[in-house]
Design a protein around this motif. Structure first.
Motif, PDB file in Angstrom:
ATOM      1  N   GLU A 166       0.820  -1.207   0.000  1.00  0.00           N
ATOM      2  CA  GLU A 166       0.000   0.000   0.000  1.00  0.00           C
ATOM      3  C   GLU A 166       0.858   1.263   0.000  1.00  0.00           C
ATOM      4  O   GLU A 166       0.534   2.248  -0.673  1.00  0.00           O
ATOM      5  N   ILE A 167       1.949   1.235   0.721  1.00  0.00           N
ATOM      6  CA  ILE A 167       2.794   2.428   0.815  1.00  0.00           C
ATOM      7  C   ILE A 167       3.504   2.687  -0.512  1.00  0.00           C
ATOM      8  O   ILE A 167       3.761   3.842  -0.877  1.00  0.00           O
ATOM      9  N   ILE A 168       3.809   1.627  -1.256  1.00  0.00           N
ATOM     10  CA  ILE A 168       4.338   1.818  -2.607  1.00  0.00           C
ATOM     11  C   ILE A 168       3.354   2.653  -3.426  1.00  0.00           C
ATOM     12  O   ILE A 168       3.752   3.531  -4.192  1.00  0.00           O
ATOM     13  N   PHE A 173       2.123   7.341  -6.558  1.00  0.00           N
ATOM     14  CA  PHE A 173       1.214   8.382  -7.025  1.00  0.00           C
ATOM     15  C   PHE A 173       1.652   9.777  -6.593  1.00  0.00           C
ATOM     16  O   PHE A 173       1.260  10.767  -7.222  1.00  0.00           O
ATOM     17  N   TYR A 174       2.453   9.890  -5.564  1.00  0.00           N
ATOM     18  CA  TYR A 174       3.043  11.186  -5.230  1.00  0.00           C
ATOM     19  C   TYR A 174       3.963  11.636  -6.364  1.00  0.00           C
ATOM     20  O   TYR A 174       3.880  12.777  -6.843  1.00  0.00           O
ATOM     21  N   VAL A 175       4.837  10.736  -6.802  1.00  0.00           N
ATOM     22  CA  VAL A 175       5.752  11.059  -7.906  1.00  0.00           C
ATOM     23  C   VAL A 175       4.968  11.209  -9.209  1.00  0.00           C
ATOM     24  O   VAL A 175       5.213  12.128 -10.001  1.00  0.00           O
ATOM     25  N   TRP A 176       4.016  10.313  -9.429  1.00  0.00           N
ATOM     26  CA  TRP A 176       3.195  10.356 -10.638  1.00  0.00           C
ATOM     27  C   TRP A 176       2.464  11.699 -10.760  1.00  0.00           C
ATOM     28  O   TRP A 176       2.435  12.310 -11.832  1.00  0.00           O
ATOM     29  N   ASN A 177       1.864  12.159  -9.692  1.00  0.00           N
ATOM     30  CA  ASN A 177       1.092  13.393  -9.710  1.00  0.00           C
ATOM     31  C   ASN A 177       1.973  14.599 -10.031  1.00  0.00           C
ATOM     32  O   ASN A 177       1.550  15.503 -10.760  1.00  0.00           O
ATOM     33  N   ARG A 178       3.177  14.601  -9.518  1.00  0.00           N
ATOM     34  CA  ARG A 178       4.102  15.694  -9.829  1.00  0.00           C
ATOM     35  C   ARG A 178       4.511  15.668 -11.297  1.00  0.00           C
ATOM     36  O   ARG A 178       4.780  16.714 -11.896  1.00  0.00           O
ATOM     37  N   LEU A 179       4.548  14.452 -11.879  1.00  0.00           N
ATOM     38  CA  LEU A 179       4.963  14.301 -13.267  1.00  0.00           C
ATOM     39  C   LEU A 179       3.840  14.621 -14.242  1.00  0.00           C
ATOM     40  O   LEU A 179       4.013  15.376 -15.204  1.00  0.00           O
ATOM     41  N   PHE A 180       2.648  14.077 -13.995  1.00  0.00           N
ATOM     42  CA  PHE A 180       1.540  14.203 -14.935  1.00  0.00           C
ATOM     43  C   PHE A 180       0.596  15.373 -14.625  1.00  0.00           C
ATOM     44  O   PHE A 180      -0.191  15.773 -15.477  1.00  0.00           O
ATOM     45  N   LYS A 191      -4.864   3.817 -14.764  1.00  0.00           N
ATOM     46  CA  LYS A 191      -3.773   4.255 -13.888  1.00  0.00           C
ATOM     47  C   LYS A 191      -3.735   3.396 -12.626  1.00  0.00           C
ATOM     48  O   LYS A 191      -2.652   3.064 -12.125  1.00  0.00           O
ATOM     49  N   TRP A 192      -4.898   3.046 -12.112  1.00  0.00           N
ATOM     50  CA  TRP A 192      -4.957   2.130 -10.971  1.00  0.00           C
ATOM     51  C   TRP A 192      -4.415   0.756 -11.355  1.00  0.00           C
ATOM     52  O   TRP A 192      -3.620   0.162 -10.602  1.00  0.00           O
ATOM     53  N   ILE A 193      -4.813   0.239 -12.498  1.00  0.00           N
ATOM     54  CA  ILE A 193      -4.360  -1.083 -12.938  1.00  0.00           C
ATOM     55  C   ILE A 193      -2.837  -1.119 -13.037  1.00  0.00           C
ATOM     56  O   ILE A 193      -2.188  -2.039 -12.533  1.00  0.00           O
ATOM     57  N   LEU A 194      -2.252  -0.123 -13.682  1.00  0.00           N
ATOM     58  CA  LEU A 194      -0.796  -0.086 -13.811  1.00  0.00           C
ATOM     59  C   LEU A 194      -0.126  -0.045 -12.447  1.00  0.00           C
ATOM     60  O   LEU A 194       0.842  -0.769 -12.190  1.00  0.00           O
ATOM     61  N   SER A 195      -0.655   0.782 -11.547  1.00  0.00           N
ATOM     62  CA  SER A 195      -0.037   0.907 -10.222  1.00  0.00           C
ATOM     63  C   SER A 195      -0.063  -0.413  -9.463  1.00  0.00           C
ATOM     64  O   SER A 195       0.851  -0.710  -8.678  1.00  0.00           O
ATOM     65  N   GLU A 196      -1.099  -1.221  -9.691  1.00  0.00           N
ATOM     66  CA  GLU A 196      -1.172  -2.524  -9.026  1.00  0.00           C
ATOM     67  C   GLU A 196      -0.161  -3.505  -9.612  1.00  0.00           C
ATOM     68  O   GLU A 196       0.407  -4.327  -8.890  1.00  0.00           O
ATOM     69  N   MET A 197       0.078  -3.428 -10.898  1.00  0.00           N
ATOM     70  CA  MET A 197       1.021  -4.353 -11.521  1.00  0.00           C
ATOM     71  C   MET A 197       2.463  -4.072 -11.144  1.00  0.00           C
ATOM     72  O   MET A 197       3.252  -4.986 -10.931  1.00  0.00           O
ATOM     73  N   VAL A 198       2.840  -2.799 -11.052  1.00  0.00           N
ATOM     74  CA  VAL A 198       4.254  -2.474 -10.870  1.00  0.00           C
ATOM     75  C   VAL A 198       4.748  -2.713  -9.451  1.00  0.00           C
ATOM     76  O   VAL A 198       5.965  -2.694  -9.209  1.00  0.00           O
ATOM     77  N   GLN A 221      14.963   1.752 -16.923  1.00  0.00           N
ATOM     78  CA  GLN A 221      14.591   3.146 -17.092  1.00  0.00           C
ATOM     79  C   GLN A 221      14.517   3.849 -15.745  1.00  0.00           C
ATOM     80  O   GLN A 221      14.254   3.220 -14.725  1.00  0.00           O
ATOM     81  N   GLY A 222      14.751   5.155 -15.768  1.00  0.00           N
ATOM     82  CA  GLY A 222      14.506   5.943 -14.574  1.00  0.00           C
ATOM     83  C   GLY A 222      13.024   5.947 -14.253  1.00  0.00           C
ATOM     84  O   GLY A 222      12.182   5.672 -15.120  1.00  0.00           O
ATOM     85  N   ILE A 223      12.675   6.283 -13.034  1.00  0.00           N
ATOM     86  CA  ILE A 223      11.295   6.118 -12.587  1.00  0.00           C
ATOM     87  C   ILE A 223      10.320   6.974 -13.398  1.00  0.00           C
ATOM     88  O   ILE A 223       9.222   6.520 -13.751  1.00  0.00           O
TER      89      ILE A 223
END
Length: 259
Positions: free
Chosen positions: A146-148, A153-160, A173-180, A230-232
């Motif tokens: 869960e903390i991942i 999404f903290y980093v994602w939100n700053r990026l997108f 976006k939820w599906i991808l976050s669950e897979m990674v 790749q970088g994050i």
């Protein structure tokens, strides 16, 4: 990266349980409650009109809570102690993985112990639920997952620069976050303290991702290769573009798996 473990109370748990007992919900999300609580007569519940079924579930689960309240309070103390033993290690890994100082940004996370076997997370509130039947090691393993999401999404939100409302099920976006999560969890400093890793021990992500294929290849292998090379921020952009390209295949696999 501090986590406070609490008993959120009977009413909170009933709200969370009933959120997964709707008429529209798939059996993937609604069935676990019957698996863990033989006090619930599944056949009887299915025979009831929907409003009465919810009343039956709530009435039964309130009685269950009263029997388990002391155990839940004891587990909160146990989980908290074990988290403190692992906290610095987890913080270091996630800081490395996401290129930010997690210790300086995530000091207000709350974990709600619950009799609900489904464990949702709430990004903006920085809280998540964990099932009280976890061992202390299991609670850490589930908590890392869960903390991942919080850090991702903290980093994602700053990026997108998009909206947190776009990060919830069933969005892509939820599906991808669950897979990674699995790729991040492969760091030896994390997987060594997660009893649900590797897959043979149950896995740290939804099992229906394990056999999902895209372009004739397991999608988790493709994403993991991208993550390693790749970088994050590049990974976030490229992995999401890949999922967008193959969204129909991904969603059809999930639809079949969730029943």
């Amino acid at each position: 990266m501090k986590v406070t473990f609490v008993n959120p109370g009977e009413d909170y748990m009933m709200q969370r349980i009933l959120a997964f007992q709707t008429e529209e919900e798939s059996v993937f999300w609604s069935e676990p409650l019957y698996h863990f609580y033989p006090q619930l007569d599944k056949a009887y519940a299915a025979s009831l009109p929907f409003p009465e079924r919810r009343e039956y579930i709530e009435r039964t689960m309130r009685a269950v809570y009263k029997e388990l309240e002391d155990t839940i309070n004891e587990k909160a103390v146990l989980y908290s102690r074990h988290w403190e033993e692992c906290r610095e290690q987890i913080t270091a890994v996630l800081s490395d993985a996401f290129g930010i100082d997690c210790a300086g940004r995530f000091n207000d996370i709350r974990c709600n112990l619950s009799i609900n076997p489904i464990e949702p997370r709430f990004l903006k509130e920085r809280c998540y639920d964990t099932f009280y039947l976890n061992s202390e090691r299991g609670a850490i393993g589930a908590g890392i997952h869960e903390i991942i999401h919080f850090v991702w999404f903290y980093v994602w939100n700053r990026l997108f620069l998009d909206s947190y409302e776009e990060y919830e099920r069933p969005s892509l976006k939820w599906i991808l976050s669950e897979m990674v999560v699995e790729s991040v969890m492969k760091d030896p400093r994390l997987c060594s303290i997660n009893p649900y890793f590797p897959r043979e021990e149950g896995g740290c992500i939804y099992s229906y991702f394990f056999d999902m294929t895209v372009d004739g290849r397991l999608i988790l292998d493709t994403l993991d290769e991208m993550y390693r090379n790749q970088g994050i921020e590049d990974f976030m952009q490229n992995s999401f573009a890949y999922c967008q390209e193959h969204e129909a295949e991904i969603r059809e696999h999930i639809r079949k798996a969730e029943g």
